[in-house]
Design a protein around this motif. Structure first.
Motif, mmCIF file in Angstrom:
data_model
loop_
_atom_site.group_PDB
_atom_site.id
_atom_site.type_symbol
_atom_site.label_atom_id
_atom_site.label_comp_id
_atom_site.label_asym_id
_atom_site.label_seq_id
_atom_site.Cartn_x
_atom_site.Cartn_y
_atom_site.Cartn_z
ATOM 1 N N GLU A 1 0.824 -1.207 0.000
ATOM 2 C CA GLU A 1 0.000 0.000 0.000
ATOM 3 C C GLU A 1 0.859 1.259 0.000
ATOM 4 O OE1 GLU A 1 -3.056 0.680 -0.479
ATOM 5 O OE2 GLU A 1 -4.097 -1.246 -0.291
ATOM 6 N N VAL A 2 1.779 1.318 -0.966
ATOM 7 C CA VAL A 2 2.543 2.534 -1.180
ATOM 8 C C VAL A 2 2.489 2.896 -2.657
ATOM 9 C CG1 VAL A 2 4.107 2.212 0.762
ATOM 10 C CG2 VAL A 2 4.711 1.263 -1.469
ATOM 11 N N ASN A 3 2.626 4.169 -2.912
ATOM 12 C CA ASN A 3 2.729 4.660 -4.275
ATOM 13 C C ASN A 3 4.163 4.484 -4.746
ATOM 14 O OD1 ASN A 3 3.137 6.706 -6.469
ATOM 15 N ND2 ASN A 3 0.976 7.100 -6.050
ATOM 16 N N GLN B 1 6.963 6.792 -3.851
ATOM 17 C CA GLN B 1 7.586 6.702 -2.537
ATOM 18 C C GLN B 1 8.688 5.650 -2.486
ATOM 19 O OE1 GLN B 1 3.361 6.092 -1.032
ATOM 20 N NE2 GLN B 1 4.279 7.084 0.731
ATOM 21 N N GLU C 1 -3.106 2.600 3.663
ATOM 22 C CA GLU C 1 -3.380 3.223 2.368
ATOM 23 C C GLU C 1 -2.343 4.307 2.110
ATOM 24 O OE1 GLU C 1 -7.542 4.251 0.547
ATOM 25 O OE2 GLU C 1 -6.872 5.994 1.705
ATOM 26 N N ASN C 2 -1.734 4.260 0.946
ATOM 27 C CA ASN C 2 -0.828 5.305 0.480
ATOM 28 C C ASN C 2 0.277 5.623 1.489
ATOM 29 O OD1 ASN C 2 0.028 7.091 -1.509
ATOM 30 N ND2 ASN C 2 -1.074 8.803 -0.607
ATOM 31 N N LYS D 1 -4.797 -1.703 -6.982
ATOM 32 C CA LYS D 1 -4.744 -0.279 -7.309
ATOM 33 C C LYS D 1 -3.664 0.035 -8.340
ATOM 34 C CE LYS D 1 -6.275 0.953 -2.638
ATOM 35 N NZ LYS D 1 -5.869 1.582 -1.352
#
Length: 723
Positions: A91-93, A96, A156-157, A196
């Motif tokens: 759950e990382v973009n 990052q 999340e994120n 995602k």
């Protein structure tokens, strides 16, 4: 101090990369000590466990995520898809995430070869699991800080959120507590509909580096005190150095040493003379005036015609099974054909190169390395240096196609470094890279088939005559190999369900012996076997009076293949084909994936043939990044186009004739047809992508030419203008 560094080596590595403070570092433990499944473990305690790891992830207090990519990146996209898989469950973009290459270290990172299109299909479940486990540990740490049930929290994120109060904590604020936890077992993975970033065409993280010049390829790498070397190698491969005259070479400013060197190619040692200098230009100039006399006794000096004659004769050696012969002889319609494919050079855009620094009980390697573990093990054995003291550092590769997975060029560089007692970068010129091999083998396929009254295949036989690279490990003198018995071999590229539909089949062959070094080449034998099998199946469809696509459908009963053909028929608009254009189809299977091409050809106003369009359909099951899949299929088609109509390696008096792109031409942009790539969506396991897109092209092209002209192309390469 030494023991302390060894104990905390993983943490120290992260710090040396520019980070500091507490990190959460997780790895995957391979099944050892009787454990039946893989296990996620905390790497800070891994030193005491005797475990073998295949991937790991670090999260720093700043919130920055560092992923070590344990696979090489040669354009196929692992630098993107491996982090994309882990980041999905973490759950990382990807903004990052920092990605670094992992050095060769099988005990830390497990198998690291870049071959067989294996990076995703081999490890996707484990890599997803490591991301999910890290996410769950961070959630547990947040629950403890807030003193709330973990079930009320989600990630999340790059942060953990408390659902009832909307409180948030970034991963950086949680990492210290999370690092103290024991990884929970069997954390549930996301369902596909919950993804995602997986399944999305996210921009590749290596593209900016490759466009602004920041990416470090093998030729870009420099180390302190490094010298340069080029090697004059015997153009007849197995010849020895008899003597050399280096008087003029040593007079070139910058030349430091001239020495003989060996290169291990399978079961043989190839010899050359290395020129070492303070600059690459000086080394190349010194080589130009070097005089070498070779001893080329004791092995054959073959021409291409002799190799071809040998393979044609070998097609006659294997014996078919009696039931197959009976089925062939009694079939109402019978067909025979022979297909010929040539030797090919890898000719990567970045020629071979390698930096080696050999010191007492230590070896360091830098370069475009496709198979880090194998090279580490090879150097360890040959130099009697412990594996842990052999460090193989991967740079970006300017193409690989299998060639840069071999051990010969790092070994040669290491020998030179050992002799001169300094780090050295050995650079192969384009002529060296193209003409010295190992090559993709030429191959001949003898095919026989029988059709019954209903137009179905009742018998199918293929005999292969080619050099088999696994025989190359046998040092001379070697006996002629025995022919394979019926069905001891297989036909690479053939769709597996055909064997359920054809009552009688046989695959065998003979390994043709020759002093020409051969090895794997993108898609290996599927590039040659796929051409033979899908060309012959098209000929059988013609003999049966059947539509080529419908003929294949009738012999592929499995639901996955039926769905594939339905989709290929739709996206190619197969039923709209006209009499004024040639349409050809081919479907092959390799490395866990199915790929089909439909090729359209027509005549130009001057009467010459042109390729109008290629429609490709890839079924690789579960996949990560559609844009990378399309790029790989497009690249495979262009590479297949070159092997079909523009280039081949030929031999004269035991030497490769083609030396550079003037005689081994690449397809030009004007040769490239319009390409349209489609991807199947299904619930199948992940398959390969980098190689399966190549084998269908040549047979689809040749089948299209037959559809337009009535002429069968059974020998590659050929010139379109001559058809």
């Amino acid at each position: 101090m030494k023991n302390r560094n060894q104990k905390r080596s993983r943490r120290d590595f992260i710090r040396s990369a520019g980070l500091s403070g507490m990190t959460l570092m997780l790895g995957i433990s391979a099944p050892v000590l009787g454990k039946p499944t893989t296990e996620i473990i905390n790497l800070l305690s891994a030193d005491d466990r005797g475990t073998e790891l295949i991937a790991w992830i670090s999260i720093h207090q700043s919130g920055q995520v560092t992923l070590l990519n344990h696979r090489s990146e040669m354009g196929q996209g692992t630098f993107q898809v491996i982090p994309q898989m882990i980041a999905e469950e973490l759950e990382v973009n990807l903004d990052q995430v920092t990605v670094l290459f992992a050095p060769a270290h099988p005990k830390k990172y497990g198998p690291q070869p870049q071959e067989g299109s294996f990076s995703v299909r081999g490890w996707y479940q484990q890599l997803l699991q490591i991301g999910a486990t890290a996410r769950q540990m961070l959630i547990e740490a947040a629950g403890k800080q807030w003193n709330v049930p973990v079930s009320e929290c989600f990630a999340e994120n790059g942060q953990v959120i408390h659902r009832p109060t909307d409180r948030k904590l970034g991963y950086g604020a949680l990492v210290e507590d999370a690092a103290k936890l024991t990884p929970p077992p069997n954390v549930p993975l996301k369902k596909r509909k919950e993804y995602k970033i997986i399944g999305k065409s996210l921009p590749r993280k290596d593209i900016p580096m490759k466009t602004n010049g920041a990416a470090v390829f093998g030729l870009d790498k420099k180390v302190p005190g490094m010298l340069y070397a080029v090697v004059e190698r015997n153009p007849r491969f197995r010849g020895k150095v008899k003597r050399f005259d280096d008087a003029k070479t040593r007079a070139v400013p910058g030349v430091k040493q001239v020495l003989t060197v060996k290169r291990a190619v399978f079961g043989n040692l190839y010899e050359g003379v290395a020129v070492v200098a303070t600059s690459l230009w000086a080394a190349m100039q010194g080589r130009r005036v070097l005089k070498v006399e070779w001893n080329d006794n004791g092995f054959e000096h073959l021409d291409s015609e002799q190799l071809s004659d040998r393979m044609r004769e070998n097609l006659k050696k294997p014996a078919s099974s009696v039931p197959l012969e009976t089925a062939l002889q009694t079939a109402p319609k019978q067909l025979e054909a022979v297909y010929e494919t040539p030797y090919q050079s890898h000719s990567c855009m970045e020629p071979l190169n390698c930096i080696a620094h050999v010191q007492e009980n230590r070896i360091d390697i830098w370069g475009p390395i496709q198979e880090a573990n194998w090279i580490q093990a090879d150097l360890s054995e040959r130099f009697s240096v412990p594996k842990e003291n052999v460090t193989v550092n991967m740079t970006f590769l300017g193409g690989g196609f299998g060639r840069k997975g071999f051990t010969d060029y790092p070994y040669e560089a290491a020998l030179i470094s050992q002799a001169i007692k300094a780090p050295v970068q050995v650079v192969w010129t384009r002529e060296d890279d193209m003409s010295l091999g190992p090559f993709r083998t030429g191959a001949f396929y003898g095919c026989k088939g029988g059709i019954d009254e209903k137009g179905n295949m009742v018998a199918f036989q293929t005999v292969t005559a080619a050099q088999w690279f696994w025989q190359e490990w046998t040092a001379e003198p070697y006996p002629d190999p025995e022919p394979l018995k019926a069905n001891d071999g297989n036909l690479d590229g053939l769709l597996s369900p055909y064997l359920k539909a054809i009552p009688h089949y046989s695959f065998g062959g003979v390994g043709t012996r020759a002093p020409i070094p051969v090895m794997w080449w993108r898609s290996v034998y599927a590039s040659t076997g796929g051409f033979a099998c899908e060309s012959f199946i098209d000929e059988l469809a013609q003999a049966a009076g059947k539509d080529p696509l419908e003929f294949r459908r009738n012999h592929l009963p499995d639901a996955r293949y039926q769905a594939f053909i339905d989709r290929l028929e739709t996206v190619s608009r197969w039923k709209s084909r006209s009499k004024n254009a040639g349409w050809g189809v081919a479907i092959t299977e390799s490395f866990g994936s199915i790929c089909g091409h439909v090729v359209n050809v027509s005549r130009k106003t001057d009467g010459k043939l042109k390729i109008d369009k290629v429609i490709a359909l890839m079924d690789c099951g579960w996949y990560v990044n559609p844009d990378i899949i399309r790029a790989q299929v497009e690249g495979s088609i262009i590479m297949g186009l070159g092997a079909a109509i523009t280039h081949a390696i030929t031999f004269k008096d035991g030497k490769a004739v083609e030396q550079n792109f003037n005689t081994y031409p690449m397809p030009r942009i004007t040769d490239s047809p319009e390409i349209e790539v489609h991807i199947m969506d299904n619930d199948e396991k992940a398959g390969g992508v980098g190689e399966p897109g190549l084998p269908p092209f040549a047979p689809a092209l040749c089948n299209a030419i037959f559809d337009l002209t009535g002429k069968r192309m059974r020998t590659l390469p050929f010139k379109l203008d001559d058809v």
